[in-house]
Design an enzyme around this catalytic site. Structure first.
Site, PDB file in Angstrom:
ATOM      1  NE  ARG A  19      -4.026  -1.689  -0.298  1.00 46.90           N
ATOM      2  CZ  ARG A  19      -4.968  -1.592  -1.233  1.00 46.90           C
ATOM      3  NH1 ARG A  19      -5.047  -0.498  -1.965  1.00 46.90           N
ATOM      4  NH2 ARG A  19      -5.798  -2.587  -1.460  1.00 46.90           N
ATOM      5  CG  ASP A  81      12.523  -5.928  -9.120  1.00 40.98           C
ATOM      6  OD1 ASP A  81      11.932  -6.361  -8.104  1.00 40.98           O
ATOM      7  OD2 ASP A  81      13.641  -6.341  -9.464  1.00 40.98           O
ATOM      8  CB  SER A  82      13.026  -0.780  -6.141  1.00 37.18           C
ATOM      9  OG  SER A  82      12.070  -1.192  -5.176  1.00 37.18           O
ATOM     10  CE1 TYR A 165      18.874  -4.449   3.201  1.00 37.64           C
ATOM     11  CE2 TYR A 165      17.433  -4.178   1.290  1.00 37.64           C
ATOM     12  CZ  TYR A 165      18.214  -4.979   2.101  1.00 37.64           C
ATOM     13  OH  TYR A 165      18.362  -6.324   1.809  1.00 37.64           O
ATOM     14  CG  ASP A 166      13.468   3.721   3.075  1.00 31.12           C
ATOM     15  OD1 ASP A 166      14.190   3.420   2.105  1.00 31.12           O
ATOM     16  OD2 ASP A 166      12.275   4.072   2.956  1.00 31.12           O
ATOM     17  CE  LYS A 187      11.455   6.288   0.380  1.00 28.45           C
ATOM     18  NZ  LYS A 187      10.931   5.132   1.134  1.00 28.45           N
ATOM     19  NE  ARG A 193       9.017   1.919  -5.443  1.00 28.83           N
ATOM     20  CZ  ARG A 193       9.590   1.741  -4.260  1.00 28.83           C
ATOM     21  NH1 ARG A 193       9.465   2.676  -3.331  1.00 28.83           N
ATOM     22  NH2 ARG A 193      10.277   0.671  -3.993  1.00 28.83           N
TER      23      ARG A 193
END
Length: 211
Positions: A19, A81-82, A165-166, A187, A193
């Site tokens: 979400r 995909d990241s 991993y932020d 962000k 992204r």
């Protein structure tokens, strides 16, 4: 094939159940004046067979996910995909980022393993980049874009925003803060992204505003 029929609002399928990714794309669309598009997730459509993410690149995986979603539903589909590429780990975890610890989606375990692997790496060699490949597949064709966000890996978790991993990623363009300490708007403006989705906007605008 058009993105919608009759007077129904146009729908865009986001090939994800996350979400937070839907909310991120919604903010990008709203900022670009495409707020009339209704986003739906994989949780909102009938289940279908989803191919495993076995591509060698982020682009391969994003395109495969978007193709599957479009083929199964007929809705224009966008997939991302990241992951994280760490220089000292030869660009790993890369496409394995979500399952680096062996358990898919276990953010805490993935991050703990990463920090352990980098424990003896000096600060000057902790460079990294978040990478996002976004693919849009519709009756109008296929578009794939790539966004990157450079920074370094910190030594401890800081911040409670974001995901993945932020909490250990220190962006070059937000000195002194981790990605998890940035507001959603901050962000969106600089993240991998956010950059990829911005590059996708021309194709989305054409898809949803053409007669």
């Amino acid at each position: 094939m058009t993105a919608h029929a009759g007077d129904d609002p146009p729908r865009l399928l986001v090939a994800s159940r996350n979400r937070k990714k839907l909310a991120e794309l919604q903010r990008v669309l709203d900022g670009a004046g495409l707020s009339g598009v209704t986003l739906v997730s994989l949780s909102d459509v009938a289940p279908f067979d989803e191919a495993p993410e076995t591509g060698a690149t982020f682009e391969d995986n994003a395109l495969a996910k978007a193709r599957d979603a479009f083929a199964a539903t007929g809705l224009p589909a966008v997939a991302d995909d990241s992951g994280l590429e760490v220089a000292a780990l030869n660009a790993m975890p890369g496409v394995l980022s979500a399952r680096w610890s062996g358990r898919h989606g276990d953010d805490a375990a993935n991050t703990a393993l990463l920090l352990a692997q980098l424990q003896d790496v000096p600060d000057g060699r902790r460079g990294a980049a978040f990478v996002s490949a976004c693919a849009l597949v519709s009756g109008a064709g296929e578009v794939v874009v790539r966004g990157e966000w450079t920074g370094t890996i910190g030594r401890e978790l800081r911040g409670d925003g974001g995901f993945g991993y932020d909490p250990v990623f220190l962006p070059d363009d937000a000195p002194g803060r981790t990605a998890a300490q940035l507001s959603p708007a901050e962000k969106d403006a600089i993240s991998h992204r956010g950059r990829a989705l911005t590059l996708l906007l021309p194709a989305l605008r054409t898809l949803f505003t053409s007669p």
